[in-house]
Design a protein around this motif. Sequence first.
Motif, PDB file in Angstrom:
ATOM      1  N   GLY A  43       0.746  -1.201   0.126  1.00 40.98           N
ATOM      2  CA  GLY A  43       0.118   0.062   0.006  1.00 40.98           C
ATOM      3  C   GLY A  43       0.791   1.281  -0.066  1.00 40.98           C
ATOM      4  N   THR A  44       1.815   1.132   0.600  1.00 40.46           N
ATOM      5  CA  THR A  44       2.796   2.372   0.578  1.00 40.46           C
ATOM      6  C   THR A  44       3.379   2.598  -0.319  1.00 40.46           C
ATOM      7  N   ARG A  45       3.982   1.438  -1.181  1.00 42.43           N
ATOM      8  CA  ARG A  45       4.599   1.615  -2.455  1.00 42.43           C
ATOM      9  C   ARG A  45       3.642   2.089  -3.680  1.00 42.43           C
ATOM     10  N   LYS A  46       2.321   1.817  -3.361  1.00 47.00           N
ATOM     11  CA  LYS A  46       1.346   2.526  -4.412  1.00 47.00           C
ATOM     12  C   LYS A  46       1.366   3.909  -4.116  1.00 47.00           C
ATOM     13  N   LEU A  47       1.626   4.639  -3.099  1.00 51.35           N
ATOM     14  CA  LEU A  47       1.490   6.141  -3.043  1.00 51.35           C
ATOM     15  C   LEU A  47       2.443   6.826  -3.909  1.00 51.35           C
ATOM     16  N   ALA A  48       3.376   6.068  -4.544  1.00 54.91           N
ATOM     17  CA  ALA A  48       4.348   6.984  -5.353  1.00 54.91           C
ATOM     18  C   ALA A  48       4.461   6.278  -6.851  1.00 54.91           C
ATOM     19  N   SER A  49       4.472   6.930  -7.990  1.00 54.64           N
ATOM     20  CA  SER A  49       4.950   6.150  -9.142  1.00 54.64           C
ATOM     21  C   SER A  49       6.459   5.750  -9.127  1.00 54.64           C
ATOM     22  N   PRO A  50       6.728   4.569  -9.876  1.00 55.69           N
ATOM     23  CA  PRO A  50       7.886   4.142  -9.897  1.00 55.69           C
ATOM     24  C   PRO A  50       8.842   5.246 -10.794  1.00 55.69           C
ATOM     25  N   SER A  51       8.306   5.939 -11.378  1.00 54.61           N
ATOM     26  CA  SER A  51       9.075   6.882 -11.971  1.00 54.61           C
ATOM     27  C   SER A  51       9.343   8.117 -11.105  1.00 54.61           C
ATOM     28  N   SER A  52       8.898   8.161 -10.114  1.00 55.35           N
ATOM     29  CA  SER A  52       9.206   9.337  -9.109  1.00 55.35           C
ATOM     30  C   SER A  52      10.710   9.125  -8.601  1.00 55.35           C
ATOM     31  N   ARG A  53      11.057  10.140  -7.599  1.00 48.25           N
ATOM     32  CA  ARG A  53      12.059   9.960  -6.842  1.00 48.25           C
ATOM     33  C   ARG A  53      12.065   9.293  -5.545  1.00 48.25           C
ATOM     34  N   ILE A  54      10.639   8.641  -5.088  1.00 49.66           N
ATOM     35  CA  ILE A  54      10.553   8.005  -4.004  1.00 49.66           C
ATOM     36  C   ILE A  54      10.602   6.382  -4.091  1.00 49.66           C
ATOM     37  N   ARG A  55      11.445   5.769  -3.242  1.00 49.87           N
ATOM     38  CA  ARG A  55      11.614   4.344  -3.071  1.00 49.87           C
ATOM     39  C   ARG A  55      11.157   3.848  -1.815  1.00 49.87           C
ATOM     40  N   THR A  56      10.385   2.710  -1.952  1.00 50.21           N
ATOM     41  CA  THR A  56       9.876   1.947  -0.567  1.00 50.21           C
ATOM     42  C   THR A  56      10.483   0.949   0.103  1.00 50.21           C
ATOM     43  N   SER A  57      10.757   1.136   1.131  1.00 54.12           N
ATOM     44  CA  SER A  57      11.502  -0.094   1.934  1.00 54.12           C
ATOM     45  C   SER A  57      10.656  -1.099   2.600  1.00 54.12           C
ATOM     46  N   LEU A  58      11.096  -2.171   3.047  1.00 56.00           N
ATOM     47  CA  LEU A  58      10.226  -3.310   3.610  1.00 56.00           C
ATOM     48  C   LEU A  58      10.749  -3.350   5.056  1.00 56.00           C
ATOM     49  N   GLY A  59       9.855  -2.798   5.732  1.00 54.99           N
ATOM     50  CA  GLY A  59      10.215  -2.967   7.307  1.00 54.99           C
ATOM     51  C   GLY A  59       9.476  -3.905   8.255  1.00 54.99           C
ATOM     52  N   LEU A  60      10.086  -3.981   9.383  1.00 52.78           N
ATOM     53  CA  LEU A  60       9.422  -4.532  10.565  1.00 52.78           C
ATOM     54  C   LEU A  60       9.890  -3.748  11.768  1.00 52.78           C
ATOM     55  N   HIS A  61       9.333  -2.919  12.265  1.00 56.81           N
ATOM     56  CA  HIS A  61       9.753  -1.892  13.398  1.00 56.81           C
ATOM     57  C   HIS A  61      10.022  -2.438  14.694  1.00 56.81           C
ATOM     58  N   PRO A  62      11.054  -2.600  15.255  1.00 55.06           N
ATOM     59  CA  PRO A  62      11.371  -3.176  16.539  1.00 55.06           C
ATOM     60  C   PRO A  62      10.128  -3.119  17.592  1.00 55.06           C
ATOM     61  N   GLU A  63       9.653  -1.806  17.420  1.00 53.46           N
ATOM     62  CA  GLU A  63       8.575  -1.698  18.554  1.00 53.46           C
ATOM     63  C   GLU A  63       7.219  -2.561  18.704  1.00 53.46           C
ATOM     64  N   ILE A  64       7.166  -3.058  17.317  1.00 53.96           N
ATOM     65  CA  ILE A  64       6.289  -4.053  17.241  1.00 53.96           C
ATOM     66  C   ILE A  64       6.520  -5.327  16.619  1.00 53.96           C
ATOM     67  N   ALA A  65       7.584  -5.566  16.578  1.00 48.03           N
ATOM     68  CA  ALA A  65       8.462  -7.016  15.961  1.00 48.03           C
ATOM     69  C   ALA A  65       7.817  -8.088  16.484  1.00 48.03           C
TER      70      ALA A  65
END
Length: 257
Positions: free
Chosen positions: A42-64
């Motif tokens: 869902g976060t990756r869909k916020l920006a087009s692949p042609s933009s300067r935005i890249r999405t990283s895959l996370g698992l935050h330690p506060e909720i891991a």
Amino acid sequence: MALIDLHCHLDLYPDPEGVVAEAVERGVYILSVTTTPSAFKGTRKLASPSSRIRTSLGLHPEIASAREHELALFESLLPQTDYVGEVGLDGSRPRRISLDRQASILMEILILCARAGGRTITLHSRGAEKLVLDVLETEPLAGLPILHWFTGTKRQIDRAVERGCWFSVGPAMLSSERGRKAVATMPMERVLPETDGPFGEANGITLMPWQAMDIVPELSRLWRMNMTEVYRQIANNFVFLLGAAPRYDHGSSIRWS
């Protein structure tokens, strides 16, 4: 002047679509971090692949610990991105009790990254700076680590540099004496800008991605350089980071140009 934000939670702003639209208009380079694997698509869909935005895959330690069941999803999504984060450890008082479990999860993530050929990894380390470095050293093939908002000791910073770590620094970090002291110890060629928006604030106001470069005046003072030289150093650091990041072919056009 390039605008760069190497650690930002785009999906967690009250109006993420509006923030993305303005960031695209301003031409900001953004690493958009996520807190769970289930938020990645869902976060990756916020920006087009042609933009300067890249999405990283996370698992935050506060909720891991609570979301450990999403590790299988993490593994399945990993081939779709060059970037992992936000991951790491949180040793603050409310979460200290789960540190052992967090460390096991982080180790598993690093092993998955190593098996996948390495990733650029942005790491949380609040209250667990030494342990994060200990875990990173168990899997040297995991990729290129960027320590986000790292306020460890000089000795820990030196150790991180030896491990090949980079550091992302924001206006909120530089507003504290502890943060300024840590940044003054970091090699300037390993420093990158971030906001940690919408959690990062300046003067009580949420930082936007295009404000990451607001670190320049304080860096100018810490580094004893004029602001033009600081802008150039940061831009050069970003270009060098892209060249140093793990390279592999997974059939998708998601690298920054």
